[in-house]
Write a protein that holds these residues in place. Structure first.
Motif, short mmCIF file in Angstrom:
data_model
loop_
_atom_site.label_atom_id
_atom_site.label_comp_id
_atom_site.label_asym_id
_atom_site.label_seq_id
_atom_site.Cartn_x
_atom_site.Cartn_y
_atom_site.Cartn_z
N GLN A 116 -44.28 73.59 1.40
CA GLN A 116 -44.10 74.04 2.77
C GLN A 116 -43.42 75.40 2.91
O GLN A 116 -43.65 76.10 3.89
N PHE A 176 -51.66 87.52 6.85
CA PHE A 176 -51.60 86.07 6.76
C PHE A 176 -51.97 85.59 5.36
O PHE A 176 -52.90 86.09 4.73
N HIS A 177 -51.22 84.61 4.87
CA HIS A 177 -51.52 84.00 3.58
C HIS A 177 -51.14 82.53 3.61
O HIS A 177 -50.27 82.11 4.38
N GLY A 178 -51.76 81.77 2.76
CA GLY A 178 -51.44 80.36 2.67
C GLY A 178 -50.15 80.13 1.92
O GLY A 178 -49.67 80.99 1.18
N ILE A 179 -49.59 78.94 2.11
CA ILE A 179 -48.33 78.60 1.45
C ILE A 179 -48.47 78.67 -0.07
O ILE A 179 -47.57 79.10 -0.78
N GLU A 194 -41.17 85.32 7.91
CA GLU A 194 -41.37 84.21 6.99
C GLU A 194 -40.02 83.65 6.51
O GLU A 194 -39.84 82.43 6.42
N TYR A 200 -47.10 84.46 12.60
CA TYR A 200 -46.75 83.04 12.48
C TYR A 200 -45.50 82.75 13.31
O TYR A 200 -44.57 83.55 13.35
N SER A 221 -44.99 75.92 13.66
CA SER A 221 -46.45 75.77 13.63
C SER A 221 -46.87 75.18 12.30
O SER A 221 -46.16 75.28 11.30
N PRO A 222 -48.05 74.53 12.26
CA PRO A 222 -48.55 74.05 10.97
C PRO A 222 -48.65 75.18 9.97
O PRO A 222 -49.08 76.29 10.32
N ARG A 223 -48.28 74.93 8.75
CA ARG A 223 -48.28 75.98 7.72
C ARG A 223 -49.61 75.97 6.98
O ARG A 223 -50.02 74.94 6.44
N PRO A 224 -50.25 77.11 6.94
CA PRO A 224 -51.61 77.17 6.35
C PRO A 224 -51.58 77.13 4.83
O PRO A 224 -50.68 77.66 4.20
N TRP A 225 -52.63 76.52 4.26
CA TRP A 225 -52.81 76.57 2.80
C TRP A 225 -54.00 77.42 2.47
O TRP A 225 -54.99 77.41 3.15
#
Length: 287
Positions: free
Chosen positions: A98, A210-213, A240, A279, A283-287
């Motif tokens: 996360q 933007f980048h995923g976790i 972040e 972000y 909010s939901p964290r992107p993968w």
């Protein structure tokens, strides 16, 4: 003299003028609720602040009338500075599923020693009230980059006078040092792009890349491939980090610290990104 040297000289001249204001200090009569709440989790930990001033390259002349000899008085600037460092050093959950980044990334960005994140730097302070902080690159090859934090991060009536926002500025200015190390040009407006433009509503805009976790292993935040697919801007690193404080910090971090970090991050996400909003915490964290 090249442009970088000229900017560094001008910054040095301005900083010298500010430093010579007799007796000028930030507000020293109180601390914010978030500062006091975090302080109560550790009290005045002497071993930590004796480590911190060295790890952050603090110089006694910059902090002499700001708590250098009164490091247990949370109303003063040096104790507030090391209080924020305590949050950054011990407060992150480092949740690989996360967290945007890990303690190792945030410490390397904030601390003084030279690394893949930046060249050697030191932390100072300015009485300016029109900025949260500044970065000044070294003028001579043997000199040291300077990060300054300003009174809006210490004056208790200002919303950003809290440990998360203060440590968040260590991220922001530390990332300007990162850009300086690798010769990235992020714009001519204080190291940002002129604005307003796009969704950015101020004069000093960034992109949010933007980048995923799972995109960055802990310790790899410094990596980039020269394209928007693997890159960070100063405001992005700050947001972040602040959202990691708000959403992915240790269980004992006080609610007031989390809430003020989220408020700062969400305000920046809404106003500082050309391709925003960035972000937002919670909010939901992107993968």
């Amino acid at each position: 003299m090249n442009l970088k040297q000229g900017i560094a000289l001008m910054s040095s001249v301005l900083a010298f003028g500010l430093a010579t204001e007799a007796g000028a200090v930030c507000t020293q009569t109180a601390a914010s609720n978030a500062d006091r709440a975090l302080w109560n989790t550790h009290g005045c930990w002497q071993d930590f602040f004796l480590w911190q001033y060295q790890a952050y390259g603090l110089r006694s002349g910059d902090w002499s009338n700001r708590g250098w000899n009164d490091a247990c008085n949370v109303n003063l600037e040096f104790p507030k500075h090391w209080n924020a460092s305590y949050l950054l050093t011990y407060g992150m959950a480092d949740n690989g599923a996360q967290s945007f980044h890990g303690t190792v990334d945030y410490r390397a960005t904030a601390e003084a020693r030279s690394s893949k994140f930046h060249d050697s730097l030191y932390h100072s302070i300015t009485d300016r009230t029109d900025v949260f902080g500044t970065f000044t690159p070294r003028f001579w090859p043997w000199d040291t980059d300077r990060v300054e934090t300003a009174c809006p991060l210490y004056n208790p009536t200002v919303s950003n006078s809290n440990p998360g926002s203060r440590a968040g500025d260590y991220m922001h200015e530390g990332w300007h040092a990162y850009f300086d190390k690798y010769n990235f040009n992020n714009g001519n407006t204080g190291g940002h792009r002129p604005g307003p433009q796009g969704a950015c509503t101020i004069n000093g805009c960034d992109y949010f890349y933007f980048h995923g976790i799972g995109a960055y292993a802990f310790g790899a935040m410094w990596e980039n491939n020269g394209t928007a697919s693997r890159f960070h801007s100063p405001n992005q690193v700050q947001v972040e980090f602040l959202c990691d404080v708000a959403d992915q910090s240790q269980w004992w971090i006080p609610l007031s610290v989390r809430q003020t970090a989220a408020a700062d991050a969400n305000g920046r996400a809404a106003s500082r990104f050309i391709n925003g909003p960035g972000y937002t915490c919670g909010s939901p964290r992107p993968w």
